[in-house]
Design a protein around this motif. Structure first.
Motif: not given
Length: 529
Positions: A334-358
């Motif tokens: 769903x496009x929530x009209x707030x220019x959301x980022x949903x993509x494999x690229x975005x998930x890679x950034x999220x995952x990198x953050x989580x791995x670094x913290x862990x």
């Protein structure tokens, strides 16, 4: 100030109110009170300055004055530290240092920092780097001195302290060539601090110059400067086989993300390698009865390295991807009209953050096992591994320990926030903590960076997660990767310190050896069968 009349004058100045002063007048009064109290070792004046800064903070200060107030707050805590004579102490816990570092961090990240004069910005960055080095965070200190030198390339205090810091850093590095190159750059930095064109903030710089010369002379006596300069060859290294790999490796060099000490000298190709390893580990023959394999800590460190370098590449990919990946096709969202980022690229950034913290919590687990702290594994975190169980009190085995990089690792843990251990030295600690919690447990809404400032409604407004721009998340992920990198270095250096102390304490003990072999790169290929 030292005589009775001077102290009486200081006492009278402590009684002055700033209520009728302008912001500029109040800052001038407070700054002078701090300087004179430091010189006179007058604790009341330093405490009064902190009180006045609290009062000043209640005003709506302009950004430049607000940043300057944080710098003065750091100076007031530094004065209290000087008066309490904690600078020479090995005590790991120190309120004065912690508050000084937090104030310098707030000054550095304040929007008004860029409005300050060049000399003042250099002072703030240099003072913070000096403090980081004192507590053992030598890698982070080098980055801080370099930040100051990008603003003022001839700032003598940054150059000289950087040289002294690099000298200590070189002493922890095992590889002879890397140690020699670090020592050479330490020597060159000290020489630049003593050069005629160096910018000194003191009216009489000779005492400081003499200190720098003494350190430079030590280096010159231990290092063949000419030979080291001839063999360093900073621009020789593995650039990469493809355009993408070359871009990736240059990005790692620019962000100082390679696990190589030479990357702390800058983006030199010689540093484009992840050669950090644990030192040799000694165990008693009966420590693991019937098990003749390498100590488990060796494999654990290799696993953490692999997680780090994989997260690093995920972050690079996520930040630089410009195509829609095939895995994102035909995924109904769903496009929530707030220019959301949903993509494999975005998930890679999220995952990198989580791995670094862990990774930081895994390093805490390594600390628990190597130093035999006996903590419950499920309860260990990077913040609490140092503490008595369920108490905000340092474990006795760490108090006054002379293990400098281990103390640096402990102080690095203060960059993070914890609901139970709330003390921190970083201005953005709560923010990093909130992002991690949202990624793991609730809702982190990521919008395209340019659109974030224009968003009207935010999830946090009704307690439904938090919102962040993509560029901000990427910047935080890079920062967290740099923290994880430093932690891997500090724990390796700290174990090296402990192993050297074991050998010194038992020089006549018979020690057998178990050779370790490098994992061949072809073994990294996954067998499809």
């Amino acid at each position: 100030m030292s005589n009775q009349s001077d102290l009486e004058a200081l006492n009278r100045r402590c009684e002055r109110s700033i209520n009728k002063m302008t912001d500029a007048e109040a800052l001038k009064h407070i700054g002078q009170l701090i300087d004179d109290s430091h010189d006179a070792s007058f604790e009341r004046g330093a405490k009064r300055a902190l009180y006045l800064l609290d009062e000043l903070a209640k005003r709506l200060l302009a950004e430049k004055e607000a940043a300057l107030a944080e710098y003065f707050r750091a100076n007031a805590w530094a004065a209290r530290s000087h008066i309490a004579n904690v600078r020479q102490s090995w005590a790991w816990e120190c309120e004065e240092r912690q508050e000084e570092m937090l104030a310098l961090s707030r000054a550095t990240y304040h929007p008004g920092f860029a409005m300050l004069e060049i000399g003042r910005r250099c002072q703030i960055l240099t003072n913070r780097a000096n403090l980081l080095n004192i507590v053992g965070r030598s890698i982070d200190a080098i980055a801080g001195w370099d930040d100051a030198l990008r603003i003022g390339p001839q700032f003598a205090m940054a150059l000289g302290n950087r040289g002294a810091g690099l000298k200590h850093y070189a002493g922890m590095v095992v590889d002879n060539r890397e140690r020699a190159i670090l020592a050479l750059h330490a020597y060159d930095s000290l020489c630049a601090a003593m050069a005629p064109d160096a910018v000194n903030e003191s009216v009489d710089p000779q005492p400081v110059i003499a200190q720098f010369k003494a350190v430079a002379d030590q280096l010159e006596g231990a290092l063949n400067v000419v030979a080291a300069r001839a063999m360093q060859r900073l621009d020789e290294g593995e650039a990469g086989r493809s355009k993408t790999e070359r871009t990736y490796r240059q990005w790692c060099l620019d962000k100082r993300l390679f696990l190589c000490p030479l990357n702390d000298l800058g983006p030199h190709l010689i540093a484009a390698t992840d050669d950090l390893m644990l030192p040799g580990i000694t165990e008693a023959f009966d420590e693991r009865p019937g098990d003749y394999s390498p100590p488990p800590i060796i494999g654990f460190f290799s696993q953490m390295k692999q997680e780090y370098v994989s997260a690093r590449y995920m972050l690079f990919e996520g930040m630089n991807s410009t195509r829609v990946h095939f895995s994102d096709r035909d995924v109904a969202l769903t496009d929530t009209l707030d220019y959301p980022l949903y993509s494999l690229a975005s998930e890679r950034v999220r995952t990198a953050f989580r791995i670094a913290y862990s990774l930081l919590d895994k390093i805490a687990f390594l600390v628990d096992r190597y130093w035999k702290l006996g903590k419950v594994p499920e309860r260990i975190s990077f913040k609490n591994v140092w503490m008595v169980e369920n108490k905000a009190r340092l474990l006795p085995q760490f108090e006054n320990s002379k293990n400098w990089p281990l103390r640096g690792l402990y102080w690095l843990s203060k960059e993070l926030f914890d609901d139970q251990l709330k003390q921190t030295t970083a201005a953005d600690a709560r923010e990093l903590h909130a992002i991690r919690n949202a990624l793991e447990h609730t809702y982190l809404r990521v919008s395209e960076g340019w659109a974030k400032p224009f968003m009207i409604g935010t999830p946090s407004a009704n307690g439904f997660g938090i919102a962040i721009g993509s560029d901000e998340l990427e910047a935080k992920a890079i920062r967290l990767m740099q923290i994880a990198r430093s932690a891997l270095f500090y724990v390796s250096f700290a174990i090296g310190h402990e192993e050297r102390e074991k050998r010194r304490a038992n020089p006549d003990h018979l020690v057998g050896s178990l050779p370790l072999h490098s994992l061949q790169e072809k073994r990294k290929r996954r067998d499809p069968n």
